[in-house]
Design a protein around this motif. Structure first.
Motif, PDB file in Angstrom:
ATOM      1  N   ALA A  40       0.859  -1.175   0.000  1.00  0.00           N
ATOM      2  CA  ALA A  40       0.000   0.000   0.000  1.00  0.00           C
ATOM      3  C   ALA A  40       0.900   1.230   0.000  1.00  0.00           C
ATOM      4  O   ALA A  40       1.849   1.304   0.788  1.00  0.00           O
ATOM      5  N   LEU A  41       0.628   2.175  -0.901  1.00  0.00           N
ATOM      6  CA  LEU A  41       1.430   3.397  -0.983  1.00  0.00           C
ATOM      7  C   LEU A  41       0.502   4.599  -0.943  1.00  0.00           C
ATOM      8  O   LEU A  41      -0.601   4.547  -1.495  1.00  0.00           O
ATOM      9  N   PRO A  42       0.930   5.711  -0.308  1.00  0.00           N
ATOM     10  CA  PRO A  42       0.136   6.938  -0.356  1.00  0.00           C
ATOM     11  C   PRO A  42       0.083   7.465  -1.785  1.00  0.00           C
ATOM     12  O   PRO A  42       1.089   7.408  -2.507  1.00  0.00           O
ATOM     13  N   VAL A  43      -1.096   7.969  -2.177  1.00  0.00           N
ATOM     14  CA  VAL A  43      -1.341   8.378  -3.562  1.00  0.00           C
ATOM     15  C   VAL A  43      -1.651   9.865  -3.647  1.00  0.00           C
ATOM     16  O   VAL A  43      -2.378  10.395  -2.812  1.00  0.00           O
ATOM     17  N   THR A  44      -1.092  10.529  -4.660  1.00  0.00           N
ATOM     18  CA  THR A  44      -1.384  11.929  -4.961  1.00  0.00           C
ATOM     19  C   THR A  44      -1.996  11.998  -6.357  1.00  0.00           C
ATOM     20  O   THR A  44      -1.616  11.211  -7.215  1.00  0.00           O
ATOM     21  N   THR A  45      -2.941  12.942  -6.574  1.00  0.00           N
ATOM     22  CA  THR A  45      -3.518  13.095  -7.917  1.00  0.00           C
ATOM     23  C   THR A  45      -3.051  14.400  -8.552  1.00  0.00           C
ATOM     24  O   THR A  45      -2.826  15.394  -7.861  1.00  0.00           O
ATOM     25  N   ARG A  56      -4.562  11.718 -13.068  1.00  0.00           N
ATOM     26  CA  ARG A  56      -3.254  11.053 -12.984  1.00  0.00           C
ATOM     27  C   ARG A  56      -3.012  10.708 -11.515  1.00  0.00           C
ATOM     28  O   ARG A  56      -3.261  11.546 -10.638  1.00  0.00           O
ATOM     29  N   PHE A  57      -2.566   9.504 -11.276  1.00  0.00           N
ATOM     30  CA  PHE A  57      -2.345   9.019  -9.908  1.00  0.00           C
ATOM     31  C   PHE A  57      -0.877   8.658  -9.759  1.00  0.00           C
ATOM     32  O   PHE A  57      -0.335   7.921 -10.595  1.00  0.00           O
ATOM     33  N   VAL A  58      -0.232   9.182  -8.726  1.00  0.00           N
ATOM     34  CA  VAL A  58       1.192   8.881  -8.519  1.00  0.00           C
ATOM     35  C   VAL A  58       1.427   8.462  -7.066  1.00  0.00           C
ATOM     36  O   VAL A  58       0.716   8.893  -6.157  1.00  0.00           O
ATOM     37  N   ALA A  59       2.431   7.613  -6.880  1.00  0.00           N
ATOM     38  CA  ALA A  59       2.888   7.280  -5.532  1.00  0.00           C
ATOM     39  C   ALA A  59       3.604   8.518  -5.009  1.00  0.00           C
ATOM     40  O   ALA A  59       4.551   9.012  -5.627  1.00  0.00           O
ATOM     41  N   SER A  60       3.131   9.054  -3.873  1.00  0.00           N
ATOM     42  CA  SER A  60       3.651  10.321  -3.350  1.00  0.00           C
ATOM     43  C   SER A  60       5.159  10.264  -3.151  1.00  0.00           C
ATOM     44  O   SER A  60       5.675   9.302  -2.584  1.00  0.00           O
ATOM     45  N   ASN A  61       5.853  11.283  -3.642  1.00  0.00           N
ATOM     46  CA  ASN A  61       7.302  11.437  -3.431  1.00  0.00           C
ATOM     47  C   ASN A  61       8.136  10.256  -3.911  1.00  0.00           C
ATOM     48  O   ASN A  61       9.189   9.976  -3.353  1.00  0.00           O
ATOM     49  N   ASN A  62       7.671   9.567  -4.926  1.00  0.00           N
ATOM     50  CA  ASN A  62       8.426   8.419  -5.439  1.00  0.00           C
ATOM     51  C   ASN A  62       9.495   8.896  -6.426  1.00  0.00           C
ATOM     52  O   ASN A  62       9.275   9.834  -7.185  1.00  0.00           O
ATOM     53  N   ALA A  63      10.652   8.256  -6.424  1.00  0.00           N
ATOM     54  CA  ALA A  63      11.787   8.689  -7.252  1.00  0.00           C
ATOM     55  C   ALA A  63      11.723   8.183  -8.689  1.00  0.00           C
ATOM     56  O   ALA A  63      12.548   8.564  -9.512  1.00  0.00           O
TER      57      ALA A  63
END
Length: 190
Positions: free
Chosen positions: A156-161, A179-186
């Motif tokens: 489970a990862l925090p999600v940002t839109t 658009r959905f991204v894993a928050s602060n992912n590199a």
DNA sequence: ACCGTGATGTTCT
DNA sequence: GAACATCACGGTG
């Protein structure tokens, strides 16, 4: 572990959001490769001017009209393939574009396919990850409940839109936060 | 670091 | 014939 058909047979926005943190796998003769899904975009059929299915059923978009859990691949700019997951039920033409992965399994094979060595460069874009996973246009219509390409539960990862990338042609639809991204992912595409 | 540009082939008008 | 859910490269800072 492997996502069942029912996972995909929901609305595209739910599928796009819940795919963040799942693991996309291809298992081909050259080897198994996979990555954690960290970026997706939903394309919502008839209400979405950015979606390929917006103007109805064609030879290219017919897969959108089947039930969820099948692969939609298309060629973009004459040279790159984009990998999508068909969502929702029959005759509701929605899909989720997979835009970036954090590499997990088969990193050496992915480096060879991409001709790149930096981990950050392997899957940080829709064309890049398609190449890294060995996706070809023959994957059009592939069943995600099969053995060649599938998605597994992982974490489970925090999600940002955010707004979707490169859909400026779509007018008002370009503003939707689909658009959905894993928050602060590199490993994101941008 | 951030531009600008060229490559390339399908699809739809 | 235009447009396209992109990428890599080479230039300039």
């Amino acid at each position: 572990m492997k996502l069942p058909r029912e996972f995909y047979q929901r609305d595209g926005l739910t599928v796009a959001r819940e795919l963040i943190g799942k693991k996309l796998v291809t298992n081909l003769p050259e080897g198994l490769t996979s990555g954690l899904i960290v970026e997706t975009e939903a394309y919502m059929g008839t209400i979405d001017a950015a979606a390929h299915s917006y103007r109805g059923k064609t030879e290219r978009t017919k897969i959108f009209y089947g039930t969820g859990g099948f692969v939609y691949v298309y060629l973009i700019y004459g040279m790159h393939l984009c990998t999508n997951v068909v969502a929702n039920v029959e005759d509701v033409p929605e899909a989720v574009l997979i835009r970036a992965l954090e590499p997990v399994d088969g990193v050496e094979l992915m480096k060879r396919r991409r001709g790149k060595n930096k981990l950050r460069e392997l899957c940080s874009g829709p064309g890049k990850l398609s190449k890294a996973l060995g996706v070809t246009k023959n994957f059009y219509g592939a069943d995600l409940c099969g053995e060649e390409i599938f998605i597994e539960t992982c974490r489970a990862l925090p999600v940002t839109t955010t707004k979707r990338i490169n859909v400026n042609y779509a007018g008002e639809a370009a503003e939707y936060l689909w658009r959905f991204v894993a928050s602060n992912n590199a490993f994101l595409s941008i």
